[in-house]
Scaffold this motif. Sequence first.
Motif, PDB file in Angstrom:
ATOM      1  N   ILE A 184     -99.840  96.165 -47.126  1.00 31.13           N
ATOM      2  CA  ILE A 184     -99.649  94.715 -47.119  1.00 31.13           C
ATOM      3  C   ILE A 184     -99.443  94.204 -45.694  1.00 31.13           C
ATOM      4  O   ILE A 184    -100.060  93.212 -45.262  1.00 31.13           O
ATOM      5  CB  ILE A 184     -98.437  94.327 -47.996  1.00 31.13           C
ATOM      6  N   GLY A 185     -98.576  94.879 -44.938  1.00 31.54           N
ATOM      7  CA  GLY A 185     -98.326  94.474 -43.559  1.00 31.54           C
ATOM      8  C   GLY A 185     -99.580  94.501 -42.705  1.00 31.54           C
ATOM      9  O   GLY A 185     -99.801  93.605 -41.867  1.00 31.54           O
ATOM     10  N   GLY A 186    -100.417  95.512 -42.924  1.00 31.19           N
ATOM     11  CA  GLY A 186    -101.663  95.616 -42.171  1.00 31.19           C
ATOM     12  C   GLY A 186    -102.615  94.476 -42.456  1.00 31.19           C
ATOM     13  O   GLY A 186    -103.287  93.970 -41.540  1.00 31.19           O
ATOM     14  N   TYR A 187    -102.668  94.033 -43.719  1.00 34.28           N
ATOM     15  CA  TYR A 187    -103.535  92.911 -44.067  1.00 34.28           C
ATOM     16  C   TYR A 187    -103.061  91.615 -43.404  1.00 34.28           C
ATOM     17  O   TYR A 187    -103.877  90.784 -42.998  1.00 34.28           O
ATOM     18  CB  TYR A 187    -103.596  92.744 -45.588  1.00 34.28           C
ATOM     19  N   TYR A 188    -101.745  91.445 -43.273  1.00 32.06           N
ATOM     20  CA  TYR A 188    -101.241  90.229 -42.628  1.00 32.06           C
ATOM     21  C   TYR A 188    -101.390  90.281 -41.115  1.00 32.06           C
ATOM     22  O   TYR A 188    -101.582  89.241 -40.472  1.00 32.06           O
ATOM     23  CB  TYR A 188     -99.789  89.985 -43.040  1.00 32.06           C
ATOM     24  N   LEU A 189    -101.328  91.470 -40.535  1.00 31.36           N
ATOM     25  CA  LEU A 189    -101.616  91.595 -39.109  1.00 31.36           C
ATOM     26  C   LEU A 189    -103.056  91.171 -38.830  1.00 31.36           C
ATOM     27  O   LEU A 189    -103.338  90.487 -37.834  1.00 31.36           O
ATOM     28  CB  LEU A 189    -101.380  93.040 -38.648  1.00 31.36           C
ATOM     29  N   ARG A 190    -103.967  91.563 -39.707  1.00 33.53           N
ATOM     30  CA  ARG A 190    -105.368  91.145 -39.581  1.00 33.53           C
ATOM     31  C   ARG A 190    -105.492  89.634 -39.680  1.00 33.53           C
ATOM     32  O   ARG A 190    -106.230  88.996 -38.912  1.00 33.53           O
ATOM     33  CB  ARG A 190    -106.213  91.819 -40.667  1.00 33.53           C
ATOM     34  N   LEU A 191    -104.771  89.033 -40.620  1.00 32.78           N
ATOM     35  CA  LEU A 191    -104.828  87.573 -40.795  1.00 32.78           C
ATOM     36  C   LEU A 191    -104.345  86.853 -39.539  1.00 32.78           C
ATOM     37  O   LEU A 191    -104.999  85.914 -39.065  1.00 32.78           O
ATOM     38  CB  LEU A 191    -103.972  87.164 -41.998  1.00 32.78           C
ATOM     39  N   PHE A 192    -103.215  87.286 -38.988  1.00 31.21           N
ATOM     40  CA  PHE A 192    -102.680  86.610 -37.792  1.00 31.21           C
ATOM     41  C   PHE A 192    -103.596  86.797 -36.587  1.00 31.21           C
ATOM     42  O   PHE A 192    -103.706  85.909 -35.735  1.00 31.21           O
ATOM     43  CB  PHE A 192    -101.282  87.144 -37.485  1.00 31.21           C
ATOM     44  N   THR A 193    -104.280  87.937 -36.532  1.00 35.82           N
ATOM     45  CA  THR A 193    -105.200  88.188 -35.427  1.00 35.82           C
ATOM     46  C   THR A 193    -106.395  87.245 -35.470  1.00 35.82           C
ATOM     47  O   THR A 193    -106.752  86.612 -34.469  1.00 35.82           O
ATOM     48  CB  THR A 193    -105.697  89.654 -35.460  1.00 35.82           C
ATOM     49  N   ILE A 194    -107.026  87.119 -36.646  1.00 37.26           N
ATOM     50  CA  ILE A 194    -108.191  86.238 -36.739  1.00 37.26           C
ATOM     51  C   ILE A 194    -107.765  84.776 -36.636  1.00 37.26           C
ATOM     52  O   ILE A 194    -108.524  83.938 -36.117  1.00 37.26           O
ATOM     53  CB  ILE A 194    -108.974  86.487 -38.053  1.00 37.26           C
ATOM     54  N   MET A 195    -106.555  84.453 -37.061  1.00 35.15           N
ATOM     55  CA  MET A 195    -106.056  83.087 -36.927  1.00 35.15           C
ATOM     56  C   MET A 195    -105.951  82.697 -35.448  1.00 35.15           C
ATOM     57  O   MET A 195    -106.418  81.626 -35.046  1.00 35.15           O
ATOM     58  CB  MET A 195    -104.678  82.973 -37.600  1.00 35.15           C
ATOM     59  N   GLY A 196    -105.363  83.579 -34.648  1.00 30.51           N
ATOM     60  CA  GLY A 196    -105.238  83.298 -33.221  1.00 30.51           C
ATOM     61  C   GLY A 196    -106.580  83.182 -32.538  1.00 30.51           C
ATOM     62  O   GLY A 196    -106.805  82.268 -31.711  1.00 30.51           O
ATOM     63  N   TYR A 197    -107.521  84.075 -32.888  1.00 27.37           N
ATOM     64  CA  TYR A 197    -108.843  84.040 -32.264  1.00 27.37           C
ATOM     65  C   TYR A 197    -109.617  82.787 -32.680  1.00 27.37           C
ATOM     66  O   TYR A 197    -110.329  82.187 -31.871  1.00 27.37           O
ATOM     67  CB  TYR A 197    -109.623  85.294 -32.632  1.00 27.37           C
ATOM     68  N   SER A 198    -109.469  82.374 -33.917  1.00 21.61           N
ATOM     69  CA  SER A 198    -110.167  81.181 -34.411  1.00 21.61           C
ATOM     70  C   SER A 198    -109.711  79.932 -33.667  1.00 21.61           C
ATOM     71  O   SER A 198    -110.526  79.088 -33.283  1.00 21.61           O
ATOM     72  CB  SER A 198    -109.936  81.009 -35.911  1.00 21.61           C
ATOM     73  N   PHE A 199    -108.395  79.793 -33.466  1.00 26.18           N
ATOM     74  CA  PHE A 199    -107.889  78.636 -32.719  1.00 26.18           C
ATOM     75  C   PHE A 199    -108.295  78.702 -31.251  1.00 26.18           C
ATOM     76  O   PHE A 199    -108.430  77.669 -30.595  1.00 26.18           O
ATOM     77  CB  PHE A 199    -106.369  78.550 -32.841  1.00 26.18           C
TER      78      PHE A 199
END
Length: 487
Positions: A184-199
């Motif tokens: 679960i933690g790994g999936y959220y790390l992925r989410l925060f990574t793509i969120m930062g790159y998208s912005f």
Amino acid sequence: MGIVAKQSIYNLISIGLAFLIGAVNMLFLYPTFPGREFQGLIVALLANSNLIQPFLSFGVQHTLIKFFSDAKSKEERDRLFWFVLLLPLIILILLIPLYLNYNLEILRFLSNDNKGVERFPFLIITIAISTAYFEIFFSWLRVNLKSIFGNFLKEVYPRVLTFVLLVSYAFQILDLDQFINFLIGGYYLRLFTIMGYSFFVYTPNFHFKLPKSMMSLLRYSGLIFLSGTAASFILDIDKSMIYSLTSDVNVAFYAVAIYISAVIEAPGRAMFQITSPLVAEALNSKNKVRLESLLKKSSINLMIVSGLLFLIINLNLEDFYNIINQQGYESAIGVVIIVSLGKLFSMSMGCLNNIISNSKHYSYVFWFSVSSAILAVVLNYIFIKEYGMLGAAFATLIVIIFINSCKILLVNYLFKIHPYSSKTLSVLLIISLIYILIYSLPSIFNPWLSITLRSLLIIGLFCIPLFRFSLSKEIETLFEKLIKRLF
């Protein structure tokens, strides 16, 4: 090299790497260390998470792709971006209390009262949330034609995460519950990574105004939500039904077979991530010539590359399962062959699905998805009870043939275009002749050497007519550029 070809190549490399790492996970680490029961449980949990995910995203990731090219000013695009970010959040606020109160009933319905799945309701909903928002930000990158890093996070990252967790489990660093928590933690790390790159790629300014075409956005999102829900059932209902109607061990066997056959779709997954926004742009500008060109080029190129993968996979299956050397897994060889036929047919359609979903006739996607889901449930229930895993494979093939045929007829009727040409028949003939010729060749004592030699023979036989009759100018141009770079 055009942007479609360039990004498709990089995406294909990422997907190829993802399949390689995933193969190590699915075929070696899972069966060898935690075992088939553990593998079947994790596959079933993720499958149920995928069934819930469309309820959370409400189809807004597809809405962003369809309406982005219609937004001419930065303010209109900013409103669109905030719409796709905030709508799922509102849905989450409404649905989370419902899920917390009725999660056992929901999971019992999805898993047919399977106690293993019911033990981990938190994993299912949390991964569904992270996946829903990941898809939104991935679409954000796709409309800005920056799909490479997002594709890496979508395809490679989860396999690397699973690889690390399985190795940790094998060395008894993690137990089952810790495995779940780190997943679960790994999936959220992925989410925060793509969120930062998208912005970083595109930072929208916040506007206290709704998008101008608000009702159109909601209508499209609603239909895509319903379609996505049905599509998720089509993708994962077979695993869930095998789990409930047979055993968790069979889910592991079936999941490996589906994973192998899914390699045939890798070129399509790489191409569609960049062609989808281009198709939407061609439709919005009413450029029929461009639309037909995208359809036919994507069709023949995907059929060539996927056809080659089809031959390499299915003509090396026995040696491949000998390398796996895990008891029982070879019982699903027939599943690979049956499902890969359906995958090849789907790839031969090129970007036809993108045309339907991004056009004003997108409502047909809903009816296609719902009818497919109903057909999938009925056929899986009948065939799994009668034929087990092979029954699920036959049900999948029938659904694919039926629904894809309907889509081809629809696009031909509405747009007067279709994906096929005389070159399609040539490629189909080449695939058939090579399959018949190579199938009768015996394996040699070493399965690794046998796979290598047979694959080289297949590639050689495939390339001769491919270049002799110029079946794809794009592939020829790409090959020439690669040769120049290497030499």
